[in-house]
Design a protein around this motif. Sequence first.
Motif, PDB file in Angstrom:
ATOM      1  N   GLY A  39       0.812  -1.205   0.000  1.00  0.00           N
ATOM      2  CA  GLY A  39       0.000   0.000   0.000  1.00  0.00           C
ATOM      3  C   GLY A  39       0.848   1.258   0.000  1.00  0.00           C
ATOM      4  N   HIS A  40       1.839   1.323   0.887  1.00  0.00           N
ATOM      5  CA  HIS A  40       2.720   2.490   0.958  1.00  0.00           C
ATOM      6  C   HIS A  40       3.582   2.603  -0.301  1.00  0.00           C
ATOM      7  CE1 HIS A  40       2.101   3.991   5.097  1.00  0.00           C
ATOM      8  NE2 HIS A  40       1.763   2.748   5.366  1.00  0.00           N
ATOM      9  N   PHE A  41       3.998   1.472  -0.832  1.00  0.00           N
ATOM     10  CA  PHE A  41       4.815   1.460  -2.057  1.00  0.00           C
ATOM     11  C   PHE A  41       4.021   2.029  -3.236  1.00  0.00           C
ATOM     12  CE2 PHE A  41       5.635  -1.046  -5.964  1.00  0.00           C
ATOM     13  CZ  PHE A  41       6.925  -0.632  -6.250  1.00  0.00           C
ATOM     14  N   VAL A  42       2.787   1.586  -3.417  1.00  0.00           N
ATOM     15  CA  VAL A  42       1.949   2.090  -4.513  1.00  0.00           C
ATOM     16  C   VAL A  42       1.714   3.589  -4.347  1.00  0.00           C
ATOM     17  CG1 VAL A  42      -0.339   1.979  -5.579  1.00  0.00           C
ATOM     18  CG2 VAL A  42       0.829  -0.132  -4.913  1.00  0.00           C
ATOM     19  N   HIS A  43       1.486   4.018  -3.125  1.00  0.00           N
ATOM     20  CA  HIS A  43       1.302   5.450  -2.848  1.00  0.00           C
ATOM     21  C   HIS A  43       2.532   6.237  -3.286  1.00  0.00           C
ATOM     22  CE1 HIS A  43       1.440   9.077  -0.233  1.00  0.00           C
ATOM     23  NE2 HIS A  43       0.134   9.100  -0.454  1.00  0.00           N
ATOM     24  N   MET A  44       3.730   5.719  -2.950  1.00  0.00           N
ATOM     25  CA  MET A  44       4.975   6.383  -3.321  1.00  0.00           C
ATOM     26  C   MET A  44       5.137   6.470  -4.831  1.00  0.00           C
ATOM     27  SD  MET A  44       8.244   5.639  -4.633  1.00  0.00           S
ATOM     28  CE  MET A  44       8.463   3.875  -4.346  1.00  0.00           C
ATOM     29  N   VAL A  45       4.889   5.352  -5.525  1.00  0.00           N
ATOM     30  CA  VAL A  45       5.078   5.308  -6.982  1.00  0.00           C
ATOM     31  C   VAL A  45       4.108   6.261  -7.683  1.00  0.00           C
ATOM     32  CG1 VAL A  45       4.879   3.859  -9.034  1.00  0.00           C
ATOM     33  CG2 VAL A  45       5.993   2.958  -6.984  1.00  0.00           C
ATOM     34  N   LEU A  46       2.848   6.249  -7.299  1.00  0.00           N
ATOM     35  CA  LEU A  46       1.852   7.103  -7.943  1.00  0.00           C
ATOM     36  C   LEU A  46       2.161   8.584  -7.725  1.00  0.00           C
ATOM     37  CD1 LEU A  46      -1.445   5.182  -7.068  1.00  0.00           C
ATOM     38  CD2 LEU A  46      -0.077   5.040  -9.155  1.00  0.00           C
ATOM     39  N   LYS A  47       2.613   8.915  -6.518  1.00  0.00           N
ATOM     40  CA  LYS A  47       2.939  10.308  -6.202  1.00  0.00           C
ATOM     41  C   LYS A  47       4.223  10.746  -6.908  1.00  0.00           C
ATOM     42  CE  LYS A  47       3.649  13.457  -2.288  1.00  0.00           C
ATOM     43  NZ  LYS A  47       3.719  13.566  -0.803  1.00  0.00           N
ATOM     44  N   LYS A  48       5.236   9.903  -6.880  1.00  0.00           N
ATOM     45  CA  LYS A  48       6.537  10.225  -7.472  1.00  0.00           C
ATOM     46  C   LYS A  48       6.426  10.477  -8.969  1.00  0.00           C
ATOM     47  CE  LYS A  48      11.121   8.134  -8.190  1.00  0.00           C
ATOM     48  NZ  LYS A  48      11.972   6.936  -7.881  1.00  0.00           N
ATOM     49  N   HIS A  49       5.586   9.692  -9.644  1.00  0.00           N
ATOM     50  CA  HIS A  49       5.487   9.783 -11.102  1.00  0.00           C
ATOM     51  C   HIS A  49       4.224  10.523 -11.560  1.00  0.00           C
ATOM     52  CE1 HIS A  49       8.957   7.122 -11.690  1.00  0.00           C
ATOM     53  NE2 HIS A  49       8.500   6.457 -10.655  1.00  0.00           N
ATOM     54  N   SER A  50       3.537  11.158 -10.619  1.00  0.00           N
ATOM     55  CA  SER A  50       2.363  11.999 -10.924  1.00  0.00           C
ATOM     56  C   SER A  50       1.398  11.295 -11.876  1.00  0.00           C
ATOM     57  CB  SER A  50       2.825  13.333 -11.530  1.00  0.00           C
ATOM     58  OG  SER A  50       3.724  14.004 -10.680  1.00  0.00           O
ATOM     59  N   LEU A  51       0.962  10.099 -11.511  1.00  0.00           N
ATOM     60  CA  LEU A  51       0.119   9.300 -12.399  1.00  0.00           C
ATOM     61  C   LEU A  51      -1.367   9.640 -12.277  1.00  0.00           C
ATOM     62  CD1 LEU A  51       1.879   5.828 -12.086  1.00  0.00           C
ATOM     63  CD2 LEU A  51       2.126   7.547 -13.877  1.00  0.00           C
ATOM     64  N   GLY A  52      -1.745  10.406 -11.261  1.00  0.00           N
ATOM     65  CA  GLY A  52      -3.135  10.844 -11.145  1.00  0.00           C
ATOM     66  C   GLY A  52      -4.129   9.716 -10.956  1.00  0.00           C
ATOM     67  N   ILE A  53      -3.734   8.676 -10.265  1.00  0.00           N
ATOM     68  CA  ILE A  53      -4.593   7.515 -10.027  1.00  0.00           C
ATOM     69  C   ILE A  53      -4.917   7.425  -8.536  1.00  0.00           C
ATOM     70  CG2 ILE A  53      -4.718   4.984 -10.084  1.00  0.00           C
ATOM     71  CD1 ILE A  53      -2.804   5.060 -12.480  1.00  0.00           C
ATOM     72  N   THR A  54      -6.189   7.190  -8.216  1.00  0.00           N
ATOM     73  CA  THR A  54      -6.588   6.932  -6.828  1.00  0.00           C
ATOM     74  C   THR A  54      -7.031   5.479  -6.720  1.00  0.00           C
ATOM     75  OG1 THR A  54      -7.327   9.218  -6.527  1.00  0.00           O
ATOM     76  CG2 THR A  54      -8.105   7.584  -4.922  1.00  0.00           C
ATOM     77  N   PRO A  55      -6.200   4.611  -6.155  1.00  0.00           N
ATOM     78  CA  PRO A  55      -6.548   3.186  -6.060  1.00  0.00           C
ATOM     79  C   PRO A  55      -7.648   2.934  -5.029  1.00  0.00           C
ATOM     80  CG  PRO A  55      -4.184   3.553  -5.808  1.00  0.00           C
ATOM     81  CD  PRO A  55      -4.860   4.877  -5.638  1.00  0.00           C
ATOM     82  N   THR A  56      -8.189   1.738  -5.095  1.00  0.00           N
ATOM     83  CA  THR A  56      -9.163   1.270  -4.112  1.00  0.00           C
ATOM     84  C   THR A  56      -8.585   0.055  -3.391  1.00  0.00           C
ATOM     85  OG1 THR A  56     -11.071   2.054  -5.378  1.00  0.00           O
ATOM     86  CG2 THR A  56     -11.474   0.318  -3.758  1.00  0.00           C
ATOM     87  N   VAL A  57      -8.571   0.122  -2.071  1.00  0.00           N
ATOM     88  CA  VAL A  57      -8.109  -1.003  -1.264  1.00  0.00           C
ATOM     89  C   VAL A  57      -9.257  -1.999  -1.100  1.00  0.00           C
ATOM     90  CG1 VAL A  57      -7.445  -1.699   1.075  1.00  0.00           C
ATOM     91  CG2 VAL A  57      -6.319   0.256  -0.018  1.00  0.00           C
TER      92      VAL A  57
END
Length: 323
Positions: A39-57
Motif C-alpha cells: 500500500g505504501h509502495f503504490v502510494h509512493m510510486v503514484l505520487k513520485k510519477h504523478s500518475l493521477g490515479i486513486t486506487p481502491t483497497v
Amino acid sequence: MSWKLLKNSESLLLREIRKISPENVYIGVSGGLDSVVLGHFVHMVLKKHSLGITPTVLHLNHSLRDNSDGDELFVKKLSNVLRFNFLSHKVPKKIAESWESNTEHRARLERIKFFREKCKTRDLLLLGHHLDDDIEWNLLQRFKSSNMGSSMYIPMKNEFTFRPFLEVPRSDLSEVSSILGLTHITDESNLNNKFERNFLRNEIVPLIDSRFSNFREHFLFQKYQSLSLLSETFISKLIFNNQNFSTVYLADVPKNKDDLFKVINFWVNSSLRHYSVHSGRGKISRQIIKIIEGYLNFKKGPLLLSGGWCVYIDTDCLHFMQK
C-alpha cells in the motif's frame, strides 16, 4: 534509502500501468506486512510519477479470528492515511465456522471470489506476493502434485492481477517496513505448523537458507527458464557469431523476463564457450539479470561479463565483444 530495495518493483509496476492504462487500480490488503508495504509502495510510486490515479483497497474480513473486525478497521484507517478508496466484504461467521477443515484454502477461494466480483478486464489488481511465497508454493506443489509447468510457480501477471514484489525476498519487505516505521497486523495462525505452508515457511525454508544462502537467486533463474516455451533451435537462429563478436537479435523475442532470460542465458553461455572465456558459477546469471533490466529500460552498456568481455545493448539486439 528504503525504496531503493524495491527499485526493480517500481520499474515493473510503472511498465505495467503504462502498458495497459487501467480503468481502475485495486490493491488487495489484509493488513499483514506484505500488503501494508505494498500500500505504501503504490502510494509512493503514484505520487513520485504523478500518475493521477486513486486506487481502491480491497479487504476480505474472513471472520476466522476473534479480531477480524479489528483487522478490517486497521486496513480502513490505513486506506484513509494513504487517501485511497476502501471496499471490504465480511464473510458471515456461520459460513466461516462451517469450513472446519482446510480453512486456509476456503478463505483463499472466498478472497478470489471477492476480487473477481470487483475487478473487470481493464482493471489492475495489485497483490503483495513475494519471492518467499513463490518458493513455498513451489515446494508445496513438488511435495503434493505430479503436475509440472507453470502451475509450479506463482505468476507475476495473470488476467487483471499483477504482483510487483514477486522477485523480492520477504526480508527486503521487512527491512523497508522497519526503516519507514510501518505497523502491520501479525496473524498468530502463521506460527501454527499444522498448516502446510507454515511448516514449509517456519521449518523447511530456514534450514535450506542456513545451508544454501543463494538459493532464492537460483530459484528465480530456474523459474525463468522453466516458464519459457522457446526452443534452443529457435534461439540458435537468433545468434550471429563473428571472429571478434557475437550478436543476438531480440526483435522476435517476447519482452518478458522468462523468455529473455532463456534467450540471453543461452547466448551468453554459448558465446563464452565459443570465445573460450572462463567465468565464475552464478556470476553470469546475475549479470544476465542486469542485461535484461538494461535492455528493458533502454540502457546502452557496456555491461562487463568476464575476462574483459562485455555486452553492448542496441535497440533490438545485444553485442558480445571485448571492451
